[in-house]
Write a protein that holds these residues in place. Structure first.
Motif, PDB file in Angstrom:
ATOM      1  N   MET A 180      -8.058  16.983  -1.515  1.00 33.90           N
ATOM      2  CA  MET A 180      -7.548  15.955  -2.421  1.00 33.90           C
ATOM      3  C   MET A 180      -6.423  15.200  -1.729  1.00 33.90           C
ATOM      4  SD  MET A 180      -7.211  17.831  -6.138  1.00 33.90           S
ATOM      5  CE  MET A 180      -6.259  16.464  -6.757  1.00 33.90           C
ATOM      6  N   GLY A 181      -6.037  14.108  -2.324  1.00 33.12           N
ATOM      7  CA  GLY A 181      -4.887  13.354  -1.867  1.00 33.12           C
ATOM      8  C   GLY A 181      -4.292  12.601  -3.036  1.00 33.12           C
ATOM      9  N   THR A 182      -2.995  12.321  -2.951  1.00 35.96           N
ATOM     10  CA  THR A 182      -2.342  11.523  -3.993  1.00 35.96           C
ATOM     11  C   THR A 182      -1.501  10.439  -3.342  1.00 35.96           C
ATOM     12  OG1 THR A 182      -0.424  12.996  -4.099  1.00 35.96           O
ATOM     13  CG2 THR A 182      -2.227  13.450  -5.637  1.00 35.96           C
ATOM     14  N   ALA A 183      -1.363   9.343  -4.051  1.00 34.39           N
ATOM     15  CA  ALA A 183      -0.502   8.239  -3.625  1.00 34.39           C
ATOM     16  C   ALA A 183       0.197   7.712  -4.862  1.00 34.39           C
ATOM     17  CB  ALA A 183      -1.329   7.138  -2.963  1.00 34.39           C
ATOM     18  N   PRO A 189       0.828  -1.206   0.000  1.00 36.23           N
ATOM     19  CA  PRO A 189       0.000   0.000   0.000  1.00 36.23           C
ATOM     20  C   PRO A 189       0.869   1.265   0.000  1.00 36.23           C
ATOM     21  CG  PRO A 189      -0.762  -1.547   1.665  1.00 36.23           C
ATOM     22  CD  PRO A 189       0.563  -2.058   1.155  1.00 36.23           C
ATOM     23  N   ALA A 190       0.421   2.285  -0.711  1.00 43.19           N
ATOM     24  CA  ALA A 190       1.127   3.565  -0.792  1.00 43.19           C
ATOM     25  C   ALA A 190       0.396   4.600   0.062  1.00 43.19           C
ATOM     26  CB  ALA A 190       1.186   4.034  -2.249  1.00 43.19           C
ATOM     27  N   ALA A 191       1.140   5.353   0.855  1.00 44.79           N
ATOM     28  CA  ALA A 191       0.552   6.379   1.728  1.00 44.79           C
ATOM     29  C   ALA A 191      -0.022   7.526   0.907  1.00 44.79           C
ATOM     30  CB  ALA A 191       1.602   6.905   2.685  1.00 44.79           C
ATOM     31  N   VAL A 192      -1.143   8.060   1.374  1.00 41.22           N
ATOM     32  CA  VAL A 192      -1.799   9.194   0.721  1.00 41.22           C
ATOM     33  C   VAL A 192      -1.200  10.485   1.269  1.00 41.22           C
ATOM     34  CG1 VAL A 192      -3.993  10.410   0.392  1.00 41.22           C
ATOM     35  CG2 VAL A 192      -3.937   7.910   0.373  1.00 41.22           C
ATOM     36  N   SER A 193      -0.811  11.378   0.358  1.00 41.73           N
ATOM     37  CA  SER A 193      -0.302  12.705   0.727  1.00 41.73           C
ATOM     38  C   SER A 193      -1.390  13.732   0.466  1.00 41.73           C
ATOM     39  CB  SER A 193       0.931  13.065  -0.106  1.00 41.73           C
ATOM     40  OG  SER A 193       1.977  12.149   0.142  1.00 41.73           O
ATOM     41  N   ALA A 194      -1.544  14.676   1.391  1.00 45.23           N
ATOM     42  CA  ALA A 194      -2.563  15.712   1.264  1.00 45.23           C
ATOM     43  C   ALA A 194      -2.266  16.641   0.099  1.00 45.23           C
ATOM     44  CB  ALA A 194      -2.649  16.525   2.555  1.00 45.23           C
ATOM     45  N   ALA A 195      -3.314  17.105  -0.533  1.00 41.70           N
ATOM     46  CA  ALA A 195      -3.210  18.071  -1.632  1.00 41.70           C
ATOM     47  C   ALA A 195      -4.474  18.926  -1.611  1.00 41.70           C
ATOM     48  CB  ALA A 195      -3.067  17.354  -2.970  1.00 41.70           C
TER      49      ALA A 195
END
Length: 169
Positions: free
Chosen positions: A152-155, A138-144
């Motif tokens: 929003m969030g991106t991983a 799993p990839a951590a979600v970064s805030a955007a």
């Protein structure tokens, strides 16, 4: 009831006669706790509004206001109102650093989680799959922040492990 994000609070102070406008200040509480910025000054029309959104989390909250009174109007407390905040709906889009790669070549996959909410950005992890087969961990979600200050969030996941052939990610 409303979608996740910040809420603005407004109180209108009126006397029983409906004559005149109250002056002074109002204090707001959310779940019995005083909010940042208290007290809020009444405008000429007897209304007080929070100048910025009050952050809330999903769930049911109790909202109330209290008025301190002035020379013409007695102090008073509102009855508490229940406000239910629901989780924000999301959409997920996956992009790739390339459409075609050679076997064993590195590729970066990015998932963008979007919502129409203006509260906190999505958190947690995203799992990438080729069909039903997991790719990496799993990839951590970064805030955007998206358009209009939406949450929003991106991983992202960098991998050279995709199976040969056409992959549905």
């Amino acid at each position: 009831t409303g979608p996740y994000g910040g809420i603005f609070l407004q109180a209108t102070v009126q006397g029983q006669s409906g004559v005149g406008n109250a002056t002074g200040t109002v204090n707001f509480t959310v779940d019995g706790q005083s909010i940042a910025g208290n007290p809020f000054r009444l405008h000429a029309n007897g209304q007080a509004v929070t100048p910025s959104a009050i952050p809330t989390v999903p769930g049911t909250h109790s909202i109330a206001a209290s008025y301190g009174g002035d020379a013409s109007f007695n102090a008073g407390n509102s009855t508490a109102s229940a406000l239910t905040i629901t989780k924000a709906a999301t959409t997920i889009a996956v992009t790739s650093s390339a459409k075609i790669v050679n076997a064993g070549s590195n590729l970066v996959l990015t998932a963008t989680i979007s919502s129409s909410a203006t509260g906190n950005s999505p958190t947690g992890t995203v799992s990438f799959f080729s069909g039903t087969t997991p790719i990496g961990g799993p990839a951590a979600v970064s805030a955007a922040t998206g358009p209009g200050n939406t949450a929003m969030g991106t991983a992202s996941l960098s991998t050279a492990q995709l199976p040969v052939g056409t992959d549905s990610i």
